[in-house]
Every structure is written in structure tokens, then in C-alpha cells.
Design a protein around this motif. Structure first.
Motif, PDB file in Angstrom:
ATOM      1  N   LEU A 284       0.727  -1.118   0.094  1.00 50.13           N
ATOM      2  CA  LEU A 284       0.120   0.175  -0.129  1.00 50.13           C
ATOM      3  C   LEU A 284       0.813   1.110  -0.004  1.00 50.13           C
ATOM      4  O   LEU A 284       0.463   2.362  -0.949  1.00 50.13           O
ATOM      5  N   ILE A 285       1.838   1.275   0.732  1.00 46.33           N
ATOM      6  CA  ILE A 285       2.731   2.460   1.062  1.00 46.33           C
ATOM      7  C   ILE A 285       3.500   2.608  -0.448  1.00 46.33           C
ATOM      8  O   ILE A 285       3.395   3.951  -0.833  1.00 46.33           O
ATOM      9  N   LYS A 286       3.821   1.711  -1.331  1.00 48.63           N
ATOM     10  CA  LYS A 286       4.415   1.832  -2.478  1.00 48.63           C
ATOM     11  C   LYS A 286       3.349   2.597  -3.533  1.00 48.63           C
ATOM     12  O   LYS A 286       3.859   3.500  -4.109  1.00 48.63           O
ATOM     13  N   VAL A 314      -6.076  -0.719  -6.262  1.00 47.88           N
ATOM     14  CA  VAL A 314      -5.032  -0.536  -5.373  1.00 47.88           C
ATOM     15  C   VAL A 314      -5.050  -1.545  -4.366  1.00 47.88           C
ATOM     16  O   VAL A 314      -4.043  -2.489  -4.120  1.00 47.88           O
ATOM     17  N   MET A 315      -6.033  -1.768  -3.731  1.00 45.80           N
ATOM     18  CA  MET A 315      -6.463  -2.834  -3.008  1.00 45.80           C
ATOM     19  C   MET A 315      -6.233  -4.093  -3.375  1.00 45.80           C
ATOM     20  O   MET A 315      -5.758  -5.057  -2.731  1.00 45.80           O
ATOM     21  N   LEU A 398      -8.707  -4.188   7.911  1.00 47.84           N
ATOM     22  CA  LEU A 398      -8.958  -3.158   7.088  1.00 47.84           C
ATOM     23  C   LEU A 398      -8.698  -3.628   5.849  1.00 47.84           C
ATOM     24  O   LEU A 398      -9.408  -3.211   4.787  1.00 47.84           O
ATOM     25  N   TRP A 399      -7.907  -4.744   5.308  1.00 48.58           N
ATOM     26  CA  TRP A 399      -7.402  -5.102   4.206  1.00 48.58           C
ATOM     27  C   TRP A 399      -8.569  -5.822   3.530  1.00 48.58           C
ATOM     28  O   TRP A 399      -8.873  -5.660   2.504  1.00 48.58           O
ATOM     29  N   ASP A 400      -9.472  -6.504   3.917  1.00 45.16           N
ATOM     30  CA  ASP A 400     -10.760  -7.214   3.456  1.00 45.16           C
ATOM     31  C   ASP A 400     -11.825  -6.085   3.546  1.00 45.16           C
ATOM     32  O   ASP A 400     -12.493  -6.098   2.398  1.00 45.16           O
ATOM     33  N   THR A 401     -11.982  -5.523   4.521  1.00 45.42           N
ATOM     34  CA  THR A 401     -13.097  -4.315   4.661  1.00 45.42           C
ATOM     35  C   THR A 401     -12.841  -3.317   3.350  1.00 45.42           C
ATOM     36  O   THR A 401     -13.883  -3.006   2.624  1.00 45.42           O
ATOM     37  N   SER A 403     -11.146  -3.735   0.825  1.00 46.73           N
ATOM     38  CA  SER A 403     -11.072  -3.941  -0.461  1.00 46.73           C
ATOM     39  C   SER A 403     -12.471  -3.999  -1.460  1.00 46.73           C
ATOM     40  O   SER A 403     -12.537  -4.233  -2.621  1.00 46.73           O
ATOM     41  N   LYS A 404     -13.422  -3.939  -0.490  1.00 51.58           N
ATOM     42  CA  LYS A 404     -14.977  -3.832  -1.076  1.00 51.58           C
ATOM     43  C   LYS A 404     -15.238  -2.666  -1.610  1.00 51.58           C
ATOM     44  O   LYS A 404     -16.423  -2.264  -1.970  1.00 51.58           O
ATOM     45  N   LEU A 405     -14.620  -1.456  -1.080  1.00 51.58           N
ATOM     46  CA  LEU A 405     -14.861  -0.269  -1.262  1.00 51.58           C
ATOM     47  C   LEU A 405     -14.286   0.299  -2.720  1.00 51.58           C
ATOM     48  O   LEU A 405     -13.090  -0.104  -3.160  1.00 51.58           O
ATOM     49  N   ASP A 406     -15.085   1.280  -3.435  1.00 55.00           N
ATOM     50  CA  ASP A 406     -14.603   1.878  -4.723  1.00 55.00           C
ATOM     51  C   ASP A 406     -13.737   2.869  -4.375  1.00 55.00           C
ATOM     52  O   ASP A 406     -12.957   3.222  -5.489  1.00 55.00           O
TER      53      ASP A 406
END
Length: 716
Positions: A284-286, A314-315, A398-401, A403-406
């Protein structure tokens, strides 16, 4: 007044002992010269001489005077093994108890009143296991005999306990010394020095500490394992619970030395680092860093670009990175290395048995000579009223949560100003979130020096993060205005609105559900271990975040070596964990990397240091890369080039730090770094230039003055 009188009497006896040269009599030379005279007196008045000898021994030990060891040898020479052992055993215990009582009467109350808070843990330990502590010191005297008496007087151990433990604990050592004394008495010629009996007696003096240490281990084992029946044979050499960094490396080492090892994991192979921590956050940082560079392309002679991207993509890349690294930690790989991997939940039933609840609901039991607990840690969620209703996320979820966001959360509130909170706050700000970071302390990244936290705060603020320090979180609320965090600042409450709350206030070791409490393994925030990573039970070890004191993937792997080697070969040789040189990096931009002391810690510990500072705005490669923010700061012993600690702030700091870690590990100073060729132009040159700054500050000015005159003379 009574204390003054007692101190005066002790002082007079002590001074008189040396004034009348009595210390000479209690030396090996004095013993040799007076042995025949003592023999004559003992033959004429055995009871009187025996009583006088006992009284003198008691007096010497009670006053903590030198000579007890020589008198023990003399007892063997004068009275033989049986009577000598009898006299010295009681005389030493009585004298030790008198010294103990004097210390308690004169000093205990004052010391406890003044340092009671600091001694609380010691007092609790003495209350719980004081007899065993004392027995350990008596059997394996790490500290001088007289010092043990005086120090124990400052604790709360009972007098009767002190006496009987001393009587029993010193008996074996007394026997060895008295026996050696009997052999000294039998020497009639030079050839007698080489007699087998004398050589054996003095060999006992050398090997007794080793024998006592082994005996103590047996006593401790019988004590802690009481009530459990040890299996006659074992299913495994090693069982590891937890397949994070610590567990994976432990199992790998065990398989490499051909031990039969089983690795148990209830969830995902690779643990927190692969699935929730190091790997996804760096991916994510990259992406976030590249987004910033595109917005500021003019820094590199290009045109600034309006960054357009899919947050979902990104996710997705983050999860793709995880998938590409997963094979390194997979079941298939470890089974190919010789590790049996079982997916299930491991729980200790007794010191050698693990119960495994399998995914299909069945239960399996395995026994093992050694068990390593590597259960890791999980995000700590503070007990704030209303936080459960806020729909918070953690660095795990947060990674799974997300990932569902646009798109990135519009208003992200990060609770916590440590490394995890700072890394994620900066990244999501760069990806379009309006980020507010709340920290209860006076600064973010509070473990670092002020100049470091200032740069870190400036960097995050430049990326749009609103940092609120000295703000204490009170509660979460959901009302008509949406979700809010209520904080207290300077005595006033205020509300901070958010769409998503990211809780990043630290991580807590996983201690529950593994049977630790059922078999009495002590925990205190982490699993309590000794210097060898052993728990209460010498065959059960802990490694990684669950053992502390550091929560880094690389320290978990470091501890894993000790857990595996001590667990498999500790009956032959044990190794203490080496925490002298532990590096770490916070991957904000610019990175903050550190090893050893910083100025803040040196001041707290009262350690004198010399600080050498090199700014990256002077480094050619930093200038070429338009990344001149940061510095290299080296702490050394005053006047010496010995490195005590290094902090680097800037691009690639985590990579640059490795050279200093290597130098500190192997005792190499700044002169060695200065004398090493570094490729030009590279970031690594910063290390050499920092060493050059130290060298310049220590240039021999007087010699240089004379060299200037010499060269002037040479010019004519």
C-alpha cells in the motif's frame, strides 16, 4: 541510638581485625604457617579449640570479613572431614544469619521506604519463591557469600527460611572445601601435591559449580513438573504452535537438523506479517508513494499529473502481492522441507501434550519433548464506550474491509500515533482520504528523538494528515451528525467526525485459549520467559510477539533460532538470547530507521554519548533524487568511535541501517566504516560521510599544526 551502638561495635571489630593483622592469619600462607601449632592445641584441648574455631568462624561471617574460604579449608585440615563439615556447616549458617539480621535491622526499613515501588516485583518474587531463589544462590554462588547475606536482609524473606535454606544450600559446597582441606593436611612432601586424592579434591572445587547447576536444574524440574506424568516416549521432537515468523523459522530449523517437527496453525500460514502487517502495508505504501510522486512530477522535471486510479484496484494489488509471497510460507513448501503442518487449534494439556482441534471437528493429541509457543499478537482495541458500535477497523481487518470499497474512506480517523498508525495515515492521505490522527501523548512516534518526530510530523502534515497530539480519546458516538470520536484536550471535550475509525494503538500478544493458565505458565502482558526463552517448564519455549520484548518480524525470527536450538539441544548446551543489536524501521516517507540507543534513551539511562550528525542535503545521490530531507545521526562513546546507536531519517533508511547493524554486531567502529569503499553515487555513502564527520571532529589539531609548519619548511 541502638542502631548507632550496633554500627559502632561492628566498625570497631572490623577495624580491629585489620589493625591486628588478623587477615594475614586467614590467608593460605597463614594457614600453612600455623597449621602445626593449631594441631598441637587441638590435640591438647579438642573441645576448647573446636568451640573457639566455631565462634571465630561465626564472627568472621557475621562481620562479612574475608577469610571464610581459608577457614573452611583449615577446618578440614584440623578436624577431619566429619567434624570439620559439622563445625563449618553450622558456623557458616549461624554467621550468615547474623549478618542477615544486622542488614535487616540497620537497612531494611530505610531501603523499603525509599525504593519500595522499584522493589515491589522483587518483594513479590521473594514472597512467592524466596526459598528457591536463595537455594539457587547458595548452590551456585554467582555473587559473593557475604553479599548474599546482606542483600537478602533487605528483602521480606523469613529468618527461619533464610537459615534452613542456607544450611542445606551451602552443605554441598562446604563438603567440597572441607574435603580439600583434609587433603592439604596430608601433604608431607612435594610429591604429595600430585597425589590422586588431592588432585581429585581440588578438581571438585572447579567442577562443583557445574554439578550444583545441574543439580539445581533437576530440583527445579521435579518441582515444576510435580503432578504430571512424563511420557516414556514422544510422538515428536518438537511441536510449534503458530505459523507466523517465529513459528515458521523454528520449524524450519528443526527440520533442517532432521528433528521430527509438527507445526500447528489455526488460521493462515505466514501469520500477521504476511497477511495483515508487513507485506500488505508495504504494498500500500508503494502505491501511495507513487501517487504522490505523480502529483509532484515537477520535482523531477516533468509535468504534475492529476492522479486517477481505482481504489479497488489498489487494494487488489495489495492482495496480489500477498498471493505472490504466500508460497514462501505455504504448507506445501514447509512439508517439502520436512515439517508436518496441521491446520487446527493447538492447546496445551500438560507440559508435553498438545490437543489439536482440527477443522473437521475431530481432536488429535500429540506428545513432544519440546513445545514452542509462537502464537503472535493481535491489534489492541481500547475499551472506549461506543467503539463496538462505530464499525471500527484495525490493521488486521482493514485489508478485507477496504477491498470492497470503490474509493478510499472520505474521512478516516486514525487512533494512535505509533509506527502502524503513522504509516497507514500517510498512505491513505496520499490516496485521497481526509485523515485525522489522534494521539494521547505529546508527539507521534514517541520512542524517537524530538528531531525525528518533528520531521515525521511535518512530512505527514504535508501530505494532508491533521495530527492532534495531547488528545485523549473518551468515547465514540453515533448521532444525527454521523459517527464521532469524543476527545479531551486541555480539559475541554470536542467531537471529531469520521466515516471510518482505524484503531492503531498497539498490539497485544495472543495469550488466551492455548492452555497457558491451565498448566500455570506465567504471563505478564507477554509469556514470561528466562534468558533462554524457557517458560515455567524448561521444555516449553516462547518466541516472537507473544514473548516480547520486541514486536518485529525480524526479532521473531531471531528468537526462533534460540527456541529451536535450545529446545532440541539444550540438554547439551544452551544459548542466551542476544538482544544487543536490534534494528527497526518505520516506513513512513521519509523512512525512520534506528538501532541501539537514541539521545532520548541515553539521557534516561544516564549514558554519556557523543552525537555526530550528517544531513542528507549534502549527499550527491539525495540531491540527484530530489530527496534531501533527513539525516544520519550516530551516537558514540565520548572520544571513541565505538557505535552505541544510529538513527537515520530519509529515503531507503531501513536499507542504509544494515551497515551500522553489522558494525555494531561485530564491534566495528566508525573508522572501519570510513575506511570502506562505497560506490559513488549511492545512498550508502551517507554512512561513510557520517563517519567522516566524526573523524573531522576528532582530528589531532596539534599534530596538524606541526604538519603545517613542516610543509612550510619543506617549501623553503
Amino acid at each position: 541510638m541502638k542502631k548507632i551502638v550496633l554500627l559502632t561495635v561492628i566498625a570497631c571489630l572490623f577495624i580491629g581485625f585489620f589493625y591486628f593483622d588478623l587477615d594475614h592469619l586467614l590467608s593460605l600462607e597463614g594457614l600453612k604457617n600455623g597449621l602445626s601449632e593449631f594441631e598441637t592445641q587441638r590435640a591438647a584441648h579438642p573441645v576448647l579449640v573446636g568451640g573457639a574455631f566455631l565462634a571465630l568462624y561465626v564472627l568472621i561471617t557475621a562481620l562479612s570479613l574475608p577469610g571464610a574460604a581459608v577457614m573452611t579449608l583449615a577446618a578440614g585440615a584440623l578436624f577431619g572431614l566429619a567434624w570439620g563439615l559439622f563445625i563449618v556447616s553450622f558456623a557458616s549458617s549461624i554467621g550468615a544469619t547474623l549478618a542477615f539480621l544486622a542488614s535487616r535491622y540497620l537497612l531494611n526499613k530505610t531501603v523499603q521506604q525509599r525504593f519500595g515501588d522499584r522493589l515491589k516485583a522483587i518483594n513479590e518474587g521473594i514472597k512467592k519463591d524466596g526459598a528457591f531463589y536463595l537455594l539457587t544462590l547458595r548452590l551456585v554462588p554467582v555473587f559473593p557469600f557475604f553479599l548474599i547475606n546482606l542483600v537478602m536482609g533487605l528483602t521480606s524473606i523469613r529468618v527461619t527460611t533464610f537459615y534452613w535454606v542456607s544450611q542445606v544450600g551451602m552443605l554441598a559446597g562446604t563438603f567440597v572445601f572441607v574435603n580439600a582441606g583434609t587433603q592439604l593436611a596430608q601433604i608431607e612432601s612435594i610429591s604429595g601435591i600430585l597425589s590422586p586424592s588431592l588432585l581429585f579434591s581440588f578438581a571438585l572445587l572447579g567442577i562443583f559449580p557445574l554439578i550444583a547447576k545441574k543439580l539445581l536444574a533437576i530440583i527445579k524440574a521435579r518441582r515444576v513438573y510435580a503432578g504430571y506424568k512424563k511420557p516414556s516416549k514422544f510422538d515428536r521432537n518438537l511441536i510449534v504452535i503458530g505459523a507466523g515468523a517465529g513459528g515458521l523459522v523454528t520449524a524450519y530449523i528443526a527440520a533442517a537438523v532432521k528433528a521430527k517437527v509438527t507445526l500447528i496453525e489455526a488460521h493462515k500460514m505466514g501469520g500477521d506479517c504476511l497477511n495483515y502487517g508487513c507485506v500488505p502495508s508495504k504494498a500500500l505504501i508503494k502505491s501511495a508513494k507513487l501517487a504522490k510522486q505523480m502529483r509532484h512530477a515537477s520535482d523531477y522535471g516533468l509535468e504534475n499529473t492529476e492522479v486517477r486510479f481505482s481504489f479497488r484496484a489498489v487494494m487488489a494489488r495489495v492482495h496480489d502481492v500477498i498471493r505472490k509471497i504466500e508460497p514462501h510460507d505455504s504448507i506445501e513448501r514447509y512439508e517439502s522441507l520436512g515439517v508436518e503442518v496441521i491446520q487446527g487449534y493447538g492447546k496445551l494439556i500438560d507440559p508435553w501434550t498438545v490437543e489439536i482441534k482440527l477443522a473437521d471437528g475431530q481432536t488429535q493429541h500429540l506428545t513432544s519433548r519440546t513445545i514452542v509457543l509462537a502464537t503472535g499478537a493481535q491489534p489492541f482495541v481500547p475499551p472506549l464506550p461506543g467503539i463496538e458500535e462505530s464499525g471500527y477497523v484495525t490493521s488486521d481487518t482493514l485489508w478485507d474491509t477496504f477491498s470492497k470499497l470503490d474509493e478510499a474512506p472520505k474521512r478516516l480517523l486514525v487512533l494512535g500515533g505509533g509506527p502502524i498508525g503513522c504509516e497507514l495515515a500517510q498512505s491513505f492521505a496520499r490516496l485521497g482520504s481526509s485523515v485525522t490522527q489522534v494521539e494521547m501523548a505529546s508527539s507521534i512516534m514517541g520512542r524517537e528523538d524530538a528531531d525525528v518526530t518533528t520531521l515525521a510530523q511535518q512530512s505527514l502534515q504535508e501530505d494532508g494528515v491533521v495530527i492532534l497530539t495531547d488528545h485523549k480519546a473518551l468515547r465514540c458516538e453515533v448521532n444525527d451528525e454521523g459517527k464521532q470520536l469524543i476527545v479531551e484536550h486541555q480539559g475541554q471535550e470536542k467531537a471529531i467526525g469520521f466515516d471510518v475509525l482505524l484503531c492503531a494503538v498497539g498490539r497485544a500478544p495472543r495469550l488466551q485459549g492455548y492452555g497457558l493458565e491451565d498448566i500455570g505458565i506465567e504471563t505478564n502482558r507477554t509469556i514470561v520467559t528466562n534468558d533462554y526463552l524457557e517458560t515455567l517448564y524448561p521444555n516449553i519455549y516462547a518466541a516472537g510477539d507473544v514473548a516480547g520484548p520486541y514486536q518485529f518480524t525480524h526479532t521473531a525470527a531471531h528468537q526462533a533460532w534460540y527456541a529451536a536450538v535450545n529446545g532440541l539441544f539444550g540438554h547439551l548446551k544452551k544459548f542466551k538470547v542476544d538482544y544487543r543489536v536490534i534494528p527497526w524501521t518505520t516506513f513512513i516517507d521519509p523512512e525512520v530507521a534506528r538501532v541501539g540507543l537514541n539521545e532520548q534513551e541515553a539521557k534516561e539511562k544516564g549514558i554519556a554519548v557523543e552525537v555526530t550528525h550528517y544531513g542528507l542535503d549534502d549527499l550527491d545521490r539525495a540531491i540527484a533524487d530530489s530527496a534531501t530531507t533527513g539525516f544520519v545521526k550516530v551516537l558514540t562513546k565520548p572520544g571513541k568511535d565505538r557505535i552505541l546507536g544510529v538513527t537515520i531519517v530519509g529515503e531507503h533508511s531501513g536499507d542504509l541501517l544494515a551497515e551500522f547493524v553489522l558494525a555494531m554486531k561485530h564491534g566495528l567502529g566508525l573508522n572501519k566504516i570510513l575506511g570502506t569503499i562505497h560506490t559513488y553515487p549511492t545512498w550508502a555513502e551517507a554512512n561513510k560521510y557520517a563517519a567522516g564527520e566524526w573523524k573531522r571532529a576528532h582530528a589531532p589539531q596539534k599534530i596538524l599544526h606541526y604538519l603545517e609548519k613542516y610543509h612550510a619548511w619543506r617549501r623553503g
